[in-house]
Each structure stands twice: as structure tokens, then as C-alpha cells.
Scaffold this active site. Structure first.
Site, short mmCIF file in Angstrom:
data_model
loop_
_atom_site.label_atom_id
_atom_site.label_comp_id
_atom_site.label_asym_id
_atom_site.label_seq_id
_atom_site.Cartn_x
_atom_site.Cartn_y
_atom_site.Cartn_z
N ARG A 1 0.85 -1.21 0.00
CA ARG A 1 0.00 0.00 0.00
C ARG A 1 0.88 1.26 0.00
NH1 ARG A 1 -2.03 0.14 6.32
NH2 ARG A 1 -0.25 1.37 7.04
N TYR B 1 11.57 7.38 15.42
CA TYR B 1 11.43 7.42 13.95
C TYR B 1 12.54 8.26 13.32
CZ TYR B 1 9.00 8.21 9.46
OH TYR B 1 8.67 8.29 8.12
#
Ligand code: NAD
Length: 455
Positions: free
Chosen positions: A225, A361
Site C-alpha cells: 500500500r 522514527y
């Protein structure tokens, strides 16, 4: 994932309201479609006296069917050189001949009048000599000045136009066609204010610019995706056979993506101990190796540092960074990555600028840049490259999950006043994946519309 504000400003009342209130009017960007001409208008090509590249760029553009004006080497003139056009599709200025600060006036004299006529979604491309290679301080200063110039011009560009700078080292003049085409074409719709360095490499010739990846085998992780699916589709459009990788739990959407592009699916959790060896063995047995490997799979587990649990830290580092290191080692140790092979790693502007709530992150995405820079020399010795693409705000499920206000601001704080699309990241990956893009190695390319976040 519609940007209602952008749509509103395309209506008559929206245009009037935005103008009266001094609000941005994000342009509808020209994006690449197969068969589309390289530019949507003539190109003005010029350069400072003594430049190395203007003549070569002009003939390259003519070969691509572009109407080129301002035959180089152009003497700068008060009218901007060349015959005027209503709207330039692109303006290219070769500044490689500039050796001191005084000569920068040629850049100003050429571009100040011409820039006004850069058409909607037009391109300004500056070419310079890599400043680090200039021994004389005056020449290094003048060449480095181009960096500040182009980043500012990009902020002044209007109606979806972009401005970028390509530094070409003196031994790389004949290896820049794929990069020049990328920056001038609609493929770089969301790339602006960027400074890239092209060095020597051994570019393989490109027979068909519509299918520059023909005959190549590409792997994309996280292909089920979002950005990964767009990368898979774009690499296939450009001629590659794509092996899409994703978690077994994503088997159905992954199959849907790869079936549409006549690719193959490989289900694996890339953090599993044996994933690199399994992938390497599969690629060797099925395809005799791989040409393009795209490390796209990545996750966020945002928390303020004081609230971040061990598991949130470890999972993000394992998926986003450690898996890439381990897979790269397997590709190189087993010679699975073929000659002219390309590795492209998806980083993030968070890894450049940092972001509140994203210590894990941002650490993983900055680590990718460290890995790319450290691996680049060894990759070059094998006639291969490794680069990072750092997306800014891209319209995906990841950004749809943001709180409304954060999302609204995130979209707008860039020179194009809008979020990018997954395909914008995919186009940059596809360009870096080309066998002709040999001199671009160890670089970070931001696809962020010149976001104010990050350098
Ligand atoms: P996404 O969550 O929509 O897709 C990520 C895909 O990776 C999913 O299909 C997921 O199943 C897969 N994946 C996750 N863990 C995996 C694992 N262990 N093994 C195999 N596959 C795994 O994300 P996206 O928005 O499309 O982002 C793609 C990449 O782009 C990520 O690396 C992300 O950090 C980066 N990025 C995204 C944005 C943005 O604005 N969306 C901005 C900067 C960087």
C-alpha cells in the site's frame, strides 16, 4: 485523500478569497504521463562564459524534441538572452564557468528578466561545479553561492514551478542525462529547492527513455500500500519486473498490487532473522540477482521520549533501519546485487530536521542517511549506487492518521503549498534506479516541495 483547500482555490470564489486574504493558492502540479513531452514550452538555455555544459544540455534537449532557444554559449544580455517566449517550459543556466564572485552577476543578468516568464510548472535548473572540488577559495565561494541562490529562487517560483541545482564534477559531464531529464520533466513535480551532486560513474546507455528500466528486476519492500505500492507501479511502468515484499498479513493487498503490474509477491517480515538470506536466495534462484532494491517498508510509533516504551523504540529501529543494514549486507556478500545495481532507501525529512514525538522514527531515518553515506564508496567500486529519498508530507494513510490541525499545517508549510503524492516519491526512486543514473551516489534527495522542515 483530497486536499479540499486546494480544490476550493481552483474555484472562482476560492481564488478571490485566497487573493483577498493573502492565502496560498496551491497549483495543480503537472505530473508525468507516458508519452508526454519532456517540457510544456520552449527551453531557454544559457550560461556564463567558459561553462562546460550548456552546449551539451542544448543538444540533449534538442534530441528530446524540445524547442531550445538561446544557443549556447550565450553572452548574457539585458533581455535575458535568447529569443523571448511567453512562457518558458524550462530555463537552464550553466554556471560551471563562474570562477569568482563578480562573475555571479552573469547569473543575475540572465535570470532576473527570464525568471518572470517561467511558465506554470516550469523548471529552473542550474548547473555548477561541485564546490568541494574547487581549490581556489574565490571559485569555491562563487560555486557555493549557487546553493543559496537556488534555494531562494525556489521560494520565489510561482504556479507550481520548481528550481533545483545540479553540481557536476569535472569527470562526470557525460553521465548526467537521466538526472537532467528528471529535474526538467514532470517526474520531479514535488522536488524543489534541492541541491544534488553528480560525480563520475559508469552510466549504462538508455535505449528507451519511456522504459528506462526495461529488462531490470526490482524489489520493493512494503509494497502492499501507500508509497510502496506507488513505487512498485512506477518501476513496472518504466519497464521493470517488480517483486513486491510485505508482511504475510498483507498478502491480499500485496497480491492485488503485484497482479496489476504482472509482478510477483514475496511475503516476509523483513525483521525476521532469516529474511535477508531468504530474500537473497529467492532473487538468485528466480532471477539470477536483482538490479534495483528499494527499502520502503517503515512504521511510526510516535510518543514523547518520556512516554516511549522499549517496545516502541525497538520495533521502529528494527523495521526502519536494522532490516535495511542486514538486507544490504546479504545483497552485497552474496553478489546478489548485479552490476549497475541501485539501492534506494526511503528516509524522511523527520530524519533531517527531527520531529516532536518522533525520537525513535527520526533516529531510524537519520540512521539511513548515515548508512547510505558510509556504503557509497564501496558501492561505487562495484559499479553500483546507494541513495536515500527523504519524503516530506505525502498524502498517505500515515499522514491521514495525523490530528486534523497538524495535517492542515503539514500540507502547507512548503514552497508548493501542498502535500505530495505517493507517485512523487516513486518518480524519484525510479530515476535513482535507472542504470544511467550512475554518478549520483551517497546522496539524499528530498521530495518535499521544499518544506521548511529540514535543511
Ligand atoms: P504505510 O504504512 O502506508 O506502508 C508501509 C508498508 O510497509 C505496509 O504495507 C506495511 O505492511 C509494510 N511493512 C511494515 N512493517 C513491515 C515488515 N516488518 N516487513 C515487511 N513489510 C512491512 O507507509 P507509507 O506512508 O506508504 O510510507 C512508506 C515509507 O515512506 C516509510 O518508510 C515511511 O517512513 C516513509 N515516509 C512516509 C511519509 C509520508 O508522509 N507518508 C513521509 C516520509 C517518509
Amino acid at each position: 485523500m483530497s486536499d479540499w483547500y486546494q480544490q476550493f482555490t481552483t474555484t472562482a470564489p476560492g481564488r478571490i478569497a485566497a487573493r483577498r486574504l493573502g492565502l496560498p493558492r496551491p497549483a495543480i502540479l503537472r505530473r508525468y504521463r507516458p508519452g508526454q513531452p519532456l517540457l510544456e514550452g520552449p527551453a531557454l538555455v544559457g550560461g556564463a562564459s567558459g561553462g562546460r555544459l550548456a552546449a551539451m544540455i542544448a543538444s540533449l534537449l534538442k534530441g528530446a524534441g524540445v524547442d531550445v532557444r538561446g544557443e549556447p554559449p550565450t553572452q548574457p544580455s539585458p533581455t535575458g538572452g535568447g529569443r523571448p517566449a511567453d512562457h518558458w517550459g524550462a530555463i537552464v543556466f550553466d554556471a560551471t564557468g563562474i570562477t569568482d564572485v563578480g562573475q555571479l552577476a552573469q547569473l543575475h543578468a540572465f535570470l532576473a528578466p527570464a525568471f518572470r516568464n517561467l511558465g506554470p510548472c516550469g523548471r529552473l535548473l542550474l548547473l555548477g561545479t561541485t564546490p568541494e572540488s574547487c581549490r581556489e577559495p574565490a571559485r569555491a565561494a562563487a560555486q557555493r553561492a549557487l546553493d543559496g541562490f537556488v534555494r531562494s529562487a525556489a521560494k520565489e517560483a510561482r504556479a507550481g514551478a520548481t528550481a533545483n541545482l545540479l553540481y557536476v564534477s569535472e569527470d562526470a559531464d557525460h553521465g548526467v542525462e537521466s538526472t537532467v531529464r528528471f529535474f526538467l520533466s514532470a517526474r520531479s513535480a514535488y522536488v524543489s529547492g534541492q541541491v544534488l551532486r553528480a560525480g563520475a560513474g559508469k552510466p549504462a546507455p538508455t535505449a528507451d527513455w519511456e522504459r528506462p528500466l526495461a529488462g531490470r528486476v526490482a524489489v520493493v519492500t512494503g509494497a502492499a500500500r501507500g508509497i510502496g505500492a506507488a513505487i512498485a507501479e512506477t518501476l513496472a511502468r518504466d519497464g521493470a519486473h517488480v517483486v513486491g515484499v510485505d508482511l504475510p498479513a498483507q498478502g491480499a493487498p500485496l497480491a492485488e498490487v503485484v497482479n496489476q503490474i504482472h509482478g510477483t509477491a514475496f511475503q516476509v517480515d523483513i525483521t525476521h532473522q532469516d529474511a535477508p538470506a531468504r530474500l537473497a536466495a529467492y532473487l538468485r534462484e528466480r532471477h539470477g540477482g536483482v538490479d534495483v532494491f528499494v527499502h520502503n517498508a517503515g512504521i511510526t510509533r510516535d510518543k514523547l521520549l518520556v512516554n516511549m516504551r522499549d517496545e516502541q523504540w525497538a520495533t521502529v529501529l528494527a523495521i526502519n533501519l536494522e532490516s535495511q543494514l542486514r538486507i544490504n549486507a546479504a545483497l552485497l556478500e552474496g553478489n546478489v546485487l548485479r552490476k549497475s545495481g541501485r539501492v534506494v532507501c526511503i528516509s524522511s525529512t523527520s530524519g533531517i530536521a527531527g520531529n516532536r514525538g518522533q525520537t525513535n522514527y527520526a533516529a531510524s531515518k537519520a540512521g539511513i542517511i548515515g548508512m547510505v553515506q558510509a556504503l557509497a564508496p564501496a558501492m561505487a567500486q562495484r559499479d553500483t549506487t546507494i541513495n536515500a529519498v527523504a519524503p516530506g508530507f505525502i498524502e498517505t494513510a500515515m499522514t491521514k492518521a495525523m490530528p486534523l490541525a497538524t495535517r492542515a499545517v503539514g500540507r502547507r508549510v512548503n514552497s508548493l503549498s501542498q502535500g505530495g503524492l505517493p507517485v512523487d516519491v516513486a518518480e524519484a526512486v525510479a530515476w535513482l534506479g535507472q542504470p544511467g543514473t550512475a554518478g549520483v551516489n551517497g546522496q539524499v534527495v528530498r521530495v518535499c516541495g521544499q518544506s521548511i522542515v529540514g535543511a
